[in-house]
Design an enzyme around this catalytic site. Structure first.
Site, PDB file in Angstrom:
ATOM      1  N   TRP A   1       0.831  -1.211   0.000  1.00  0.00           N
ATOM      2  CA  TRP A   1       0.000   0.000   0.000  1.00  0.00           C
ATOM      3  C   TRP A   1       0.857   1.250   0.000  1.00  0.00           C
ATOM      4  O   TRP A   1       0.544   2.237  -0.676  1.00  0.00           O
ATOM      5  CB  TRP A   1      -0.969  -0.012   1.185  1.00  0.00           C
TER       6      TRP A   1
ATOM      7  N   ASP B   1      -1.671   6.764   6.335  1.00  0.00           N
ATOM      8  CA  ASP B   1      -2.698   5.803   5.906  1.00  0.00           C
ATOM      9  C   ASP B   1      -2.955   4.897   7.109  1.00  0.00           C
ATOM     10  O   ASP B   1      -2.102   4.093   7.470  1.00  0.00           O
ATOM     11  CB  ASP B   1      -2.189   5.010   4.698  1.00  0.00           C
TER      12      ASP B   1
ATOM     13  N   LYS C   1     -11.813  -2.020   7.083  1.00  0.00           N
ATOM     14  CA  LYS C   1     -10.966  -2.872   7.923  1.00  0.00           C
ATOM     15  C   LYS C   1     -11.406  -2.799   9.386  1.00  0.00           C
ATOM     16  O   LYS C   1     -11.332  -3.764  10.107  1.00  0.00           O
ATOM     17  CB  LYS C   1      -9.493  -2.458   7.822  1.00  0.00           C
TER      18      LYS C   1
HETATM   19  C1  LIG Z   1      -6.964  -2.065   2.343  1.00  0.00           C
HETATM   20  C2  LIG Z   1      -5.943  -1.002   2.391  1.00  0.00           C
HETATM   21  C3  LIG Z   1      -5.881   0.000   1.413  1.00  0.00           C
HETATM   22  C4  LIG Z   1      -6.794   0.035   0.220  1.00  0.00           C
HETATM   23  O1  LIG Z   1      -8.043   0.449   0.584  1.00  0.00           O
HETATM   24  P1  LIG Z   1      -9.211   0.670  -0.482  1.00  0.00           P
HETATM   25  O2  LIG Z   1     -10.263   1.313   0.366  1.00  0.00           O
HETATM   26  O3  LIG Z   1      -9.591  -0.673  -1.002  1.00  0.00           O
HETATM   27  O4  LIG Z   1      -8.710   1.547  -1.556  1.00  0.00           O
HETATM   28  C5  LIG Z   1      -4.922   0.984   1.561  1.00  0.00           C
HETATM   29  N1  LIG Z   1      -4.076   0.996   2.604  1.00  0.00           N
HETATM   30  C6  LIG Z   1      -4.109   0.048   3.553  1.00  0.00           C
HETATM   31  C7  LIG Z   1      -3.152   0.111   4.695  1.00  0.00           C
HETATM   32  C8  LIG Z   1      -5.043  -0.977   3.477  1.00  0.00           C
HETATM   33  O5  LIG Z   1      -5.090  -1.921   4.432  1.00  0.00           O
END
Ligand SMILES: *Cc1c(COP(=O)(O)O)cnc(C)c1O
Length: 355
Positions: A99, A166, A190
């Protein structure tokens, strides 16, 4: 048979969040209409957004001068919105996994991108340390929890430039010093809500500093000014997020979520380290509390598919590891009960006895 949901995302939510959302989908506030059938501008929907925003601020201790937004597009769209809104000359990124790398790739179209450190050469099994962030960077981007590789940066780094984080997969599982950040974002699926809503915490006075023209929908200012109601927001996921936030508060907020996360992670890592069949993949000091990755020990590697089948037959769901790590990954987000972690541990012990 009871299912133990270790899915990596979309993933486990508290049962009462699902029940309350289901009820609102059938009949919203006794209105005879479904939550799916009402305007986002309806009198009784605005309070949902207002309360969700207020709870975000309260639970995370967000200082004044920050806005909380609920947008569409997922964390992946933020990979592009962040540099669009904040990168004028140079941005620094810590490359800790898939990511992080995707976020960095998007930024490259907007200015100079400095990868300050990377653990790619070791398949991202650790969080790099001892790096230097250029003092003239507009921001330093980190992925606080690496969902795929099972590493976590649990302390907000001390650097001399503002942070962007993030926090898709560890939001509300540990305290965060929001004042170090100009932006924190994540997909909700998540740890917060069903897929479809993205949370963004943005420092108001960090906006409006880049010289480029920003498309309306990609401009954070648009959404700050409109209170996340510039266009139709994802109504049902926001409603579910509010139920999760209420649940979080009732359970004791972040201190209690952190206590539970430590308890679950300690239990499971202790078993991984004790059990001769298994071994962890992440460096011990960087192990994630949210995504616990492990593989079969080398001499038992041929048992991998068999253990997966064994565990599945005992109700474990979603423990197959991501293809870039292999083995297993038990995702233990905020809603994960201790009993499910214990059930997985029992499974690992019983399997060991058979071998
Ligand atoms: C799942 C995830 C993403 C991607 O998220 P989307 O909402 O599917 O774009 C980005 N960063 C992390 C750390 C993730 O776990």
């Amino acid at each position: 048979m009871k299912k133990h949901n270790f899915n990596a995302g979309p993933s486990i939510l508290p049962r009462e969040v699902i029940e309350k959302t289901a009820q609102a989908i059938l009949d919203y506030n006794g209105s005879g209409l479904s939550l799916m059938e009402i305007s986002h501008r309806a009198k009784d929907f605005q309070p949902v957004v207002d309360e969700a925003r207020a709870l975000f601020k309260e639970l995370l201790g967000i200082p004044d001068g920050y806005s909380v937004l609920f947008l569409g597009g997922g964390a992946s769209l933020e990979f592009c919105m962040v540099p669009y809104n904040f990168l004028e000359h140079k941005a620094a990124y810590l490359n800790t996994g898939t990511w992080a790398k995707k976020a960095m790739k998007e930024a490259k179209g907007f200015g100079e991108v400095v990868e300050v450190a990377s653990s790619a050469e070791d398949n991202y099994t650790y969080i790099p340390k001892g790096y230097t962030v250029p003092a003239d960077a507009d921001y330093f981007h980190i992925t606080t929890n690496n969902t795929i590789f099972g590493t976590e940066l649990r302390k907000d780094p001390d650097v001399n430039v503002p942070l962007v984080g993030d926090m898709s997969s560890d939001i509300f599982s540990r305290p965060v010093d929001v004042s170090k950040y100009i932006c924190i974002y994540g997909g909700a699926q998540k740890n917060l809500a069903p897929a479809g809503v993205t949370f963004v915490i943005v420092k108001d006075d960090a906006l409006g500093k880049v010289s480029r023209q920003i498309p309306t929908m990609l401009n954070y200012k648009t959404h700050v000014d409109a209170g996340s109601m510039f266009n139709t927001p994802p109504v049902v996921p926001i409603y579910a997020a509010l139920q999760t936030l209420r649940w979080l508060k009732a359970q004791g907020g972040i201190p209690e979520m952190e206590r539970r996360a430590i308890e679950r992670a300690d239990m499971l890592y202790a078993e991984i380290d004790r059990n001769k069949l298994f071994q962890g993949t992440a460096a011990a000091e960087d192990r994630s509390r949210m995504n616990i990755c492990f593989v079969m020990s080398p001499e038992y590697r041929e048992l991998e598919a068999d253990f997966l089948q064994f565990a599945t037959s005992r109700g474990m769901v979603g423990i197959k590891g991501h293809r870039s790590v292999g083995g297993f990954r038990a995702s233990c987000y905020n809603a994960m009960p201790r009993e499910s972690v214990q059930a997985l541990i029992d499974c690992m012990r019983d399997y060991e006895r058979q071998h």
